[in-house]
Design an enzyme around this catalytic site. Structure first.
Site, PDB file in Angstrom:
ATOM      1  N   CYS A 111       0.819  -1.216   0.000  1.00 38.00           N
ATOM      2  CA  CYS A 111       0.000   0.000   0.000  1.00 38.00           C
ATOM      3  C   CYS A 111       0.858   1.276   0.000  1.00 38.00           C
ATOM      4  O   CYS A 111       1.425   1.618  -1.024  1.00 38.00           O
ATOM      5  CB  CYS A 111      -1.004  -0.016   1.150  1.00 38.00           C
ATOM      6  SG  CYS A 111      -2.360   1.174   0.909  1.00 38.00           S
ATOM      7  N   HIS A 216      -3.738  -4.726   0.449  1.00 37.83           N
ATOM      8  CA  HIS A 216      -3.255  -5.167   1.766  1.00 37.83           C
ATOM      9  C   HIS A 216      -3.354  -6.687   1.901  1.00 37.83           C
ATOM     10  O   HIS A 216      -4.273  -7.201   2.566  1.00 37.83           O
ATOM     11  CB  HIS A 216      -4.061  -4.486   2.875  1.00 37.83           C
ATOM     12  CG  HIS A 216      -3.635  -3.098   3.172  1.00 37.83           C
ATOM     13  ND1 HIS A 216      -2.655  -2.792   4.093  1.00 37.83           N
ATOM     14  CD2 HIS A 216      -4.048  -1.914   2.652  1.00 37.83           C
ATOM     15  CE1 HIS A 216      -2.484  -1.478   4.147  1.00 37.83           C
ATOM     16  NE2 HIS A 216      -3.321  -0.917   3.270  1.00 37.83           N
ATOM     17  N   GLU A 218      -1.717  -8.660   3.738  1.00 37.01           N
ATOM     18  CA  GLU A 218      -1.571  -9.123   5.133  1.00 37.01           C
ATOM     19  C   GLU A 218      -2.910  -9.269   5.833  1.00 37.01           C
ATOM     20  O   GLU A 218      -3.044 -10.053   6.790  1.00 37.01           O
ATOM     21  CB  GLU A 218      -0.645  -8.172   5.915  1.00 37.01           C
ATOM     22  CG  GLU A 218      -1.261  -6.894   6.430  1.00 37.01           C
ATOM     23  CD  GLU A 218      -1.520  -5.824   5.365  1.00 37.01           C
ATOM     24  OE1 GLU A 218      -2.082  -4.768   5.714  1.00 37.01           O
ATOM     25  OE2 GLU A 218      -1.140  -6.054   4.198  1.00 37.01           O
TER      26      GLU A 218
END
Length: 249
Positions: A111, A216, A218
């Site tokens: 990001c 994102h 994660e």
């Protein structure tokens, strides 16, 4: 040392909590790194010499998300819709990128990270998509962080397509800025339907392993094996480098 795990340095932000300036990072970065088989180490902000020492301790660098990059760091003036900036964080991460390159450490950027990486290497940024680009889709979702809300196309034969095992996938999205002109040494390898760049990677991955994405992953590793595999591949590259540099017994 047998079965030693690679150490991944993860950048973080700062936040005022109860009057105390605090190092701040979503825990999903650390859990994604641990679940991929590495040891996460959170890197706060520091001067150039301290950053150099941190880099020497790490086997890979993960540039996390967060606030906007200060456009002055790349010779631009602020757009009226520019959000919060932390110039000290920008400086820390720019130095980390350059030292990581010197040591040939793998770099995974997420990001904000894709924008800082591109800016640090000589590229430019769009500071506000809604104002600076026509016919954009929604890039800052209201849904859960783990929810995929728009699709991207991934170029065939790229590192990213190999990792994901597909050339089309849906991702989550929490940004209003984006990559504009791509920096030397990087190439765009994925985009959304409105032609916003969604991923960059090194033009020579044997010489310098870099992968950067605008979404994102994660926050999606628990629900998407493709996103988990991004961390697995990154950690494996860090492990390979670590083993290569260990002295022979």
């Amino acid at each position: 040392m047998e079965n030693q795990k690679p150490v991944i340095g993860i950048t973080c932000s700062t936040k005022d909590l109860g009057g105390h300036e605090t190092a701040y990072l979503h825990y999903s970065y650390a859990t994604s790194v641990m679940n991929a088989g590495a040891v996460p180490v959170i890197l706060p902000m520091g001067d150039k010499e301290t950053v150099k020492e941190w880099t020497a301790l790490c086997d890979g660098l993960l540039l996390s998300g967060g606030e906007d990059m200060d456009p002055q760091k790349i010779g631009a003036e602020p757009h009226p819709n520019l959000g919060k900036v932390i110039p000290e964080r920008d400086e820390t991460e720019i130095n980390l990128i350059h030292y990581a390159q010197e040591q040939n450490l793998p770099i995974f950027a997420i990001c904000r990270g894709i924008q800082v990486l591109n800016g640090a290497l000589g590229g430019t940024l769009i500071q506000d998509l809604n104002d600076e680009k026509e016919d954009v889709i929604k890039h800052y979702q209201d849904g859960a962080r783990s929810a995929a809300t728009h699709s991207i196309r991934v170029d065939k034969g790229t590192l990213l397509s190999e990792i994901l095992g597909t050339e089309e996938i849906s991702v989550n999205s929490f940004h209003h800025g984006a990559v504009d002109e791509v920096a030397p040494g990087l190439k765009a390898v994925a985009c959304s339907s409105d032609r916003v760049i969604e991923a960059l990677e090194s033009t020579d991955r044997e010489k310098s392993w870099m992968l950067a994405v605008q979404w994102h992953p994660e926050d999606m590793t628990a629900v998407s094996d493709e996103m988990h595999q991004m961390f697995v591949h990154f950690v494996q590259k860090c492990h390979d480098l670590m083993e290569k540099e260990q002295p022979a017994l």
